[in-house]
Design a protein around this motif. Structure first.
Motif, PDB file in Angstrom:
ATOM      1  N   GLY A 156      50.944  38.485  37.917  1.00 31.38           N
ATOM      2  CA  GLY A 156      50.845  39.836  37.419  1.00 31.38           C
ATOM      3  C   GLY A 156      50.641  41.023  38.426  1.00 31.38           C
ATOM      4  N   ILE A 157      50.159  40.425  39.372  1.00 28.63           N
ATOM      5  CA  ILE A 157      50.134  41.639  40.630  1.00 28.63           C
ATOM      6  C   ILE A 157      51.297  42.153  41.334  1.00 28.63           C
ATOM      7  CG2 ILE A 157      48.498  42.278  42.480  1.00 28.63           C
ATOM      8  CD1 ILE A 157      46.128  40.814  41.392  1.00 28.63           C
TER       9      ILE A 157
ATOM     10  N   PRO B 159      49.080  47.893  38.309  1.00 29.48           N
ATOM     11  CA  PRO B 159      49.284  46.286  37.675  1.00 29.48           C
ATOM     12  C   PRO B 159      48.081  45.532  38.062  1.00 29.48           C
ATOM     13  CG  PRO B 159      50.903  46.625  39.652  1.00 29.48           C
ATOM     14  CD  PRO B 159      50.183  47.887  39.350  1.00 29.48           C
ATOM     15  N   ALA B 160      47.431  45.618  39.195  1.00 27.06           N
ATOM     16  CA  ALA B 160      46.265  44.778  39.548  1.00 27.06           C
ATOM     17  C   ALA B 160      45.095  45.054  38.813  1.00 27.06           C
ATOM     18  CB  ALA B 160      45.999  45.103  40.781  1.00 27.06           C
ATOM     19  N   VAL B 161      44.718  46.289  38.464  1.00 22.84           N
ATOM     20  CA  VAL B 161      43.577  46.603  37.407  1.00 22.84           C
ATOM     21  C   VAL B 161      44.083  46.232  36.021  1.00 22.84           C
ATOM     22  CG1 VAL B 161      42.552  48.180  36.349  1.00 22.84           C
ATOM     23  CG2 VAL B 161      42.885  48.671  38.676  1.00 22.84           C
ATOM     24  N   MET B 162      45.204  46.115  35.523  1.00 20.45           N
ATOM     25  CA  MET B 162      45.643  45.942  34.329  1.00 20.45           C
ATOM     26  C   MET B 162      45.556  44.230  34.097  1.00 20.45           C
ATOM     27  SD  MET B 162      46.466  47.292  31.576  1.00 20.45           S
ATOM     28  CE  MET B 162      45.969  46.617  30.267  1.00 20.45           C
ATOM     29  N   ILE B 163      46.080  43.378  35.037  1.00 21.90           N
ATOM     30  CA  ILE B 163      45.790  42.192  34.890  1.00 21.90           C
ATOM     31  C   ILE B 163      44.248  41.465  35.093  1.00 21.90           C
ATOM     32  CG2 ILE B 163      46.296  41.215  37.307  1.00 21.90           C
ATOM     33  CD1 ILE B 163      47.792  39.820  34.187  1.00 21.90           C
TER      34      ILE B 163
ATOM     35  N   LEU C   7      42.545  42.089  31.727  1.00 28.13           N
ATOM     36  CA  LEU C   7      42.928  40.950  30.803  1.00 28.13           C
ATOM     37  C   LEU C   7      42.489  39.831  31.091  1.00 28.13           C
ATOM     38  CD1 LEU C   7      47.069  41.450  30.458  1.00 28.13           C
ATOM     39  CD2 LEU C   7      45.349  41.821  28.846  1.00 28.13           C
ATOM     40  N   LEU C   8      42.263  39.275  32.381  1.00 29.49           N
ATOM     41  CA  LEU C   8      41.556  38.215  32.723  1.00 29.49           C
ATOM     42  C   LEU C   8      39.997  38.353  32.787  1.00 29.49           C
ATOM     43  CD1 LEU C   8      44.138  36.579  35.291  1.00 29.49           C
ATOM     44  CD2 LEU C   8      43.859  35.949  32.506  1.00 29.49           C
ATOM     45  N   GLY C   9      39.453  39.372  32.856  1.00 34.91           N
ATOM     46  CA  GLY C   9      38.210  39.399  32.825  1.00 34.91           C
ATOM     47  C   GLY C   9      37.505  39.341  34.072  1.00 34.91           C
ATOM     48  N   VAL C  10      38.202  39.870  35.296  1.00 33.80           N
ATOM     49  CA  VAL C  10      37.700  40.278  36.680  1.00 33.80           C
ATOM     50  C   VAL C  10      36.858  41.201  36.683  1.00 33.80           C
ATOM     51  CG1 VAL C  10      38.073  40.264  39.131  1.00 33.80           C
ATOM     52  CG2 VAL C  10      39.605  38.825  37.576  1.00 33.80           C
ATOM     53  N   PRO C  11      35.507  40.911  37.241  1.00 36.56           N
ATOM     54  CA  PRO C  11      34.403  42.119  37.007  1.00 36.56           C
ATOM     55  C   PRO C  11      35.038  43.446  37.789  1.00 36.56           C
ATOM     56  CG  PRO C  11      33.423  39.959  37.133  1.00 36.56           C
ATOM     57  CD  PRO C  11      34.815  39.950  36.916  1.00 36.56           C
TER      58      PRO C  11
ATOM     59  N   ARG D  87      37.103  43.339  41.989  1.00 35.02           N
ATOM     60  CA  ARG D  87      38.557  43.517  42.039  1.00 35.02           C
ATOM     61  C   ARG D  87      39.428  43.979  43.397  1.00 35.02           C
ATOM     62  NH1 ARG D  87      38.781  46.827  36.167  1.00 35.02           N
ATOM     63  NH2 ARG D  87      37.989  44.880  34.841  1.00 35.02           N
ATOM     64  N   GLY D  88      38.664  44.881  44.024  1.00 36.07           N
ATOM     65  CA  GLY D  88      39.415  45.113  45.469  1.00 36.07           C
ATOM     66  C   GLY D  88      39.410  44.010  46.375  1.00 36.07           C
ATOM     67  N   SER D  89      38.394  43.179  46.305  1.00 37.30           N
ATOM     68  CA  SER D  89      38.471  42.076  47.539  1.00 37.30           C
ATOM     69  C   SER D  89      39.391  40.952  47.097  1.00 37.30           C
ATOM     70  CB  SER D  89      37.063  41.699  47.701  1.00 37.30           C
ATOM     71  OG  SER D  89      36.448  41.416  46.678  1.00 37.30           O
TER      72      SER D  89
END
Length: 401
Positions: free
Chosen positions: A238-239, A152-156, A159-163, A167-169
């Protein structure tokens, strides 16, 4: 009615040993006395605890009960004379109308059933990638870090456009102020870092918009501060919620082998199974409201200004609404749970969560038909009851490689 009302002295902080999926016994006992109980908040202010399905639903649907942050009391912490601030701009979960709609309405068209179903293929890809990594690494593994959190973290984030490189940090920062065990200093540091990152992200989207929800929202009259608050709500919700549903749901299925066998035997059961797990586990356990005027609920007058605790996990186990409510029954016919809430604050991302659960759970079970716990069930580390979202801290699993 009020003379015979049950009183709950403190909100329980633990569940019964050996019953990690059931609500705390004190809440179930309170529900047995009736759908509404008295509750004295820390500091001595009288309030209410609502445990019945119909009554929780009625409060959620009634805008005479406020969600405004500055009016809400914490059910277990006494903040003394400190005056609570209003919710920051954009954080619409803690607002009433009309402020709430200013932020929710621009998002509603982006989280429709149709749009979320169109994302199914991408959810399948993300799920397969993490299952491939699990299989390559081999057993045992922690399902939380290897699968339940990242899907779910990758998905949200997409969707929000986090590079990708952030994402990990970023995910770790968000989780650190949601797990219920972070110290005050760590929580403030994580929250501040997250706000700083989101401010930079919003500025980047204004300058170089991409194909994502946050970029779409920059083409509106919403300020940077408002967009930052909206993004925070969407990312945190979402996460954390779906991640805990994936991990705790897997734990529940492994502890109910007859239900797991039924799901493996009939993939057509998936949709109903997801709804039953949502009801049975209710990872978003409680929400708060404050009465703006005298309101009658379930035959009891809740006075203006009274703080109210809404117990979702007991409402979803109400014997007046569900047959054998404490049983996990993937074939259950009487649905209509409150796991996503109800009324104007009903979870905006519920359709995305459903897509993720309907894809990820069956894929996990198909990929690892011998999936099992790698530790005795009593050694599975659970989140504290005081965390906003219930779940497991880790879920060690193994399979026949």
């Amino acid at each position: 009615m009020s003379e015979s009302l049950h009183t709950v002295a403190t909100m329980p902080a633990t569940r019964r040993p050996g019953c990690p999926f059931d609500p705390p016994a004190e809440l179930v006992e309170a529900q047995g006395h009736g759908p509404i109980s008295r509750y004295t908040f820390p500091g001595g202010r009288p309030g209410w605890l609502v445990t019945g399905y119909d009554e929780v639903r009625a409060v959620l649907a009634d805008q005479r009960f406020s969600s405004r942050k500055e009016l809400l009391l914490h059910p277990t912490i006494d903040y003394g004379d400190i005056e609570a601030p209003e919710a920051p701009p954009g954080e619409f979960l803690l607002m009433d109308e009309p402020r709430h709609s200013r932020y929710r309405k621009p998002l509603m068209g982006k989280f429709t059933v149709r749009r979320m179903r169109l994302l199914t293929e991408r959810v399948e890809q993300i799920t397969a990638e993490h299952l491939d990594a699990m299989e390559e690494a081999g057993p045992p593994t922690d399902l939380v870090t290897a699968f339940a959190n990242p899907v779910p973290a990758v998905m949200i984030c997409e969707l929000l456009g986090v590079p990708y490189e952030d994402r990990g940090s970023f995910q770790e920062q968000v989780r650190s102020f949601m797990d219920g065990e972070t110290s005050d200093e760590e929580l403030i540091a994580a929250y501040t870092a997250t706000q700083h990152y989101l401010a930079e992200l919003v500025a980047a989207k204004r300058t170089n918009p991409t194909d994502d929800v946050l970029s779409d929202l920059t083409d509106s009259d919403l300020t940077d501060e408002e967009l930052r608050g909206m993004a925070l709500i969407l990312l945190a919700a979402g996460i954390d919620t779906t991640a805990n549903m994936l991990a705790l749901g897997t734990f529940a299925l492994l502890r109910h082998p007859e239900q797991l066998a039924a799901l493996r035997a009939d993939p057509g059961l998936t949709d109903r199974a997801v709804e039953e797990l949502l009801r049975y586990l209710s990872v978003a356990k409680t929400f708060m409201r404050t009465a703006l005027e005298d309101v009658e609920v379930g035959g009891q007058v809740i006075e203006a200004g009274s703080p109210v605790i809404l117990s979702y996990n007991t409402a979803n186990r109400d014997p007046g609404r569900f047959t054998a409510p404490h049983a996990l029954d993937l074939g259950r016919q009487n649905g209509g749970h409150l796991a996503f809430g109800h009324g104007i604050h009903q979870c905006l991302g519920q359709q995305l969560a459903r897509v993720e659960l309907r894809v990820a759970l069956p894929a996990l079970l198909d990929r690892f038909p011998t999936l099992r716990l790698a530790v005795p069930p009593e050694e599975v580390a659970l989140r504290p009851e005081l965390a906003d979202i219930y779940g497991v801290k880790s879920l060690p699993v193994a399979w026949d490689a």
